[in-house]
Structures are given as C-alpha cells and as structure tokens.
Write an enzyme that holds these catalytic residues in place. Structure first.
Site, PDB file in Angstrom:
ATOM      1  N   TYR A  51       0.918  -1.267   0.424  1.00 16.81           N
ATOM      2  CA  TYR A  51       0.250  -0.292  -0.012  1.00 16.81           C
ATOM      3  C   TYR A  51       0.865   1.551   0.106  1.00 16.81           C
ATOM      4  O   TYR A  51       0.342   2.559   0.294  1.00 16.81           O
ATOM      5  CB  TYR A  51      -1.556   0.630   1.421  1.00 16.81           C
ATOM      6  CG  TYR A  51      -2.332  -1.194   0.774  1.00 16.81           C
ATOM      7  CD1 TYR A  51      -3.364   0.123   0.162  1.00 16.81           C
ATOM      8  CD2 TYR A  51      -2.121  -2.424   2.184  1.00 16.81           C
ATOM      9  CE1 TYR A  51      -4.365  -1.229  -0.023  1.00 16.81           C
ATOM     10  CE2 TYR A  51      -3.197  -3.187   1.801  1.00 16.81           C
ATOM     11  CZ  TYR A  51      -4.511  -2.710   1.057  1.00 16.81           C
ATOM     12  OH  TYR A  51      -5.443  -3.350   0.234  1.00 16.81           O
ATOM     13  N   PHE A  59      -4.607   7.130   6.173  1.00 19.01           N
ATOM     14  CA  PHE A  59      -5.263   6.771   7.625  1.00 19.01           C
ATOM     15  C   PHE A  59      -4.463   5.142   7.224  1.00 19.01           C
ATOM     16  O   PHE A  59      -4.343   3.974   7.204  1.00 19.01           O
ATOM     17  CB  PHE A  59      -6.862   5.752   6.306  1.00 19.01           C
ATOM     18  CG  PHE A  59      -6.385   5.790   4.431  1.00 19.01           C
ATOM     19  CD1 PHE A  59      -6.147   5.003   3.648  1.00 19.01           C
ATOM     20  CD2 PHE A  59      -7.132   7.315   3.673  1.00 19.01           C
ATOM     21  CE1 PHE A  59      -5.602   4.837   2.251  1.00 19.01           C
ATOM     22  CE2 PHE A  59      -6.789   7.025   1.945  1.00 19.01           C
ATOM     23  CZ  PHE A  59      -5.792   6.084   1.805  1.00 19.01           C
ATOM     24  N   ARG A  87     -14.304  -4.933  -9.846  1.00 20.38           N
ATOM     25  CA  ARG A  87     -14.980  -4.234  -9.041  1.00 20.38           C
ATOM     26  C   ARG A  87     -17.029  -3.231  -8.508  1.00 20.38           C
ATOM     27  O   ARG A  87     -16.872  -3.740  -8.228  1.00 20.38           O
ATOM     28  CB  ARG A  87     -14.204  -2.182  -9.664  1.00 20.38           C
ATOM     29  CG  ARG A  87     -12.930  -3.125  -9.729  1.00 20.38           C
ATOM     30  CD  ARG A  87     -12.058  -1.148 -10.332  1.00 20.38           C
ATOM     31  NE  ARG A  87     -12.040  -0.298  -9.284  1.00 20.38           N
ATOM     32  CZ  ARG A  87     -11.987   0.137  -8.261  1.00 20.38           C
ATOM     33  NH1 ARG A  87     -10.968  -1.315  -7.489  1.00 20.38           N
ATOM     34  NH2 ARG A  87     -11.652   0.690  -6.853  1.00 20.38           N
ATOM     35  N   THR A  93     -16.342   1.301  -2.783  1.00 20.17           N
ATOM     36  CA  THR A  93     -15.451   1.014  -1.352  1.00 20.17           C
ATOM     37  C   THR A  93     -16.513   1.343   0.355  1.00 20.17           C
ATOM     38  O   THR A  93     -16.289   0.991   1.125  1.00 20.17           O
ATOM     39  CB  THR A  93     -14.931   2.553  -1.341  1.00 20.17           C
ATOM     40  OG1 THR A  93     -13.535   1.871  -2.602  1.00 20.17           O
ATOM     41  CG2 THR A  93     -13.029   2.342   0.121  1.00 20.17           C
ATOM     42  N   ARG A 104     -19.548  -5.648  -1.015  1.00 17.96           N
ATOM     43  CA  ARG A 104     -19.317  -4.622   0.315  1.00 17.96           C
ATOM     44  C   ARG A 104     -20.420  -4.226   0.879  1.00 17.96           C
ATOM     45  O   ARG A 104     -20.612  -4.289   2.328  1.00 17.96           O
ATOM     46  CB  ARG A 104     -18.548  -3.603  -0.010  1.00 17.96           C
ATOM     47  CG  ARG A 104     -17.228  -3.969  -0.676  1.00 17.96           C
ATOM     48  CD  ARG A 104     -16.485  -2.292  -1.146  1.00 17.96           C
ATOM     49  NE  ARG A 104     -14.724  -3.129  -0.571  1.00 17.96           N
ATOM     50  CZ  ARG A 104     -14.689  -2.136  -1.905  1.00 17.96           C
ATOM     51  NH1 ARG A 104     -15.138  -0.960  -2.484  1.00 17.96           N
ATOM     52  NH2 ARG A 104     -12.818  -2.693  -2.307  1.00 17.96           N
ATOM     53  N   ASN A 114     -14.160  -2.801   4.398  1.00 19.01           N
ATOM     54  CA  ASN A 114     -14.687  -3.880   3.614  1.00 19.01           C
ATOM     55  C   ASN A 114     -14.672  -4.730   2.959  1.00 19.01           C
ATOM     56  O   ASN A 114     -15.255  -4.772   1.553  1.00 19.01           O
ATOM     57  CB  ASN A 114     -14.580  -1.387   3.061  1.00 19.01           C
ATOM     58  CG  ASN A 114     -13.677  -1.759   2.425  1.00 19.01           C
ATOM     59  OD1 ASN A 114     -12.546  -3.133   2.227  1.00 19.01           O
ATOM     60  ND2 ASN A 114     -13.430  -0.966   1.565  1.00 19.01           N
TER      61      ASN A 114
END
Length: 140
Positions: A51, A59, A87, A93, A104, A114
């Site tokens: 990430y 975050f 997706r 999200t 989700r 999530n």
C-alpha cells in the site's frame, strides 16, 4: 472485450468471519475464474510495501495495521474485462454507498473494514499480481 487478470484480496474482516467461500462464489457467478489463490498473513512491513501508494494519506497506518491483523486471501481473477467486473462485484468502497448484492454491501463492516481489495487498472493489476505471485503460480 479482452481477457484480463486482476488481483483480489479478501481482507481480514472477511477471512476472520469465514466468508471466503461466499465471496468467491460471487466472483465466479460474475464469470470470473480464480486462477491463483493463497492464504497468507502479511506483516505490517509487507502491507506497507503493498500500500505504499497511500503512504502520505492519513489512513495509511490504520490500513497497514488492519491488513496485517489477521490472514488474508490473495488471488488472481481472470475473465473478460476482469478489472471492471471485479470492481462491480465488490461495490463502492463505502459499503453504505455500495449497490445491493455487492460484496461490500453484504459483508463489509465499515469503510475501513470493507472485506475486499481489487486492482483499479491493468498496470496496477500487473504490479499487484507480481507482488504476491510468481508466473508459475498463475494457472489459467
């Protein structure tokens, strides 16, 4: 449409609740094939490398702590327009904004927890897949 590959991660909030099979069924029902899969427990450093694009975001620390808190399932999905299709199956999200029937909407606990991650573009997918899998592990 082209056959694509995309990375999918079933996150700690979902693996800890034993939702891997239900989530995978949604991918398969959408026409995506799982061509590589493994359950791993990331260290915080490994999550940080994965990430790294978010390193300057507020975050980031919470995300890397969460992603290293429990095992995850990393997998490669393959199919026509796989990135977009994945997706769509995942949903927005923010689970509160996700469409009915999406992963989700059904399984996420919060914006942060999530349940799933998916690549957002072909270039990203290639880098993300290579982070977790060697070419020998991709069995399409």
């Amino acid at each position: 449409m082209a056959i694509e590959r995309t990375l999918s991660i079933i996150k700690p909030d979902a693996t800890s609740r034993n939702l891997t099979g239900k989530i995978n069924a949604k991918f398969e029902d959408a026409g995506l094939r799982i061509i590589a899969q493994k359950r791993i427990h990331l260290t915080k450093a490994q999550a940080g490398v994965f990430y790294a694009v978010h390193k300057e975001r507020p975050f980031y620390d919470e995300l890397t702590s969460f992603m290293s808190s429990e095992p995850v399932v990393v997998q490669v999905l393959e199919g026509e327009d796989a990135i977009t299709r994945n997706r769509e199956v995942m949903g927005a999200t923010n689970p509160a904004e996700a469409a009915e029937g999406t992963i989700r909407r059904e399984f996420a606990l919060s914006l942060g927890e999530n349940s799933v991650h998916g690549s957002d573009a072909p270039e990203t997918a290639a880098v993300e897949i290579a982070y977790f899998f060697s070419g020998l592990e991709l069995v399409g």
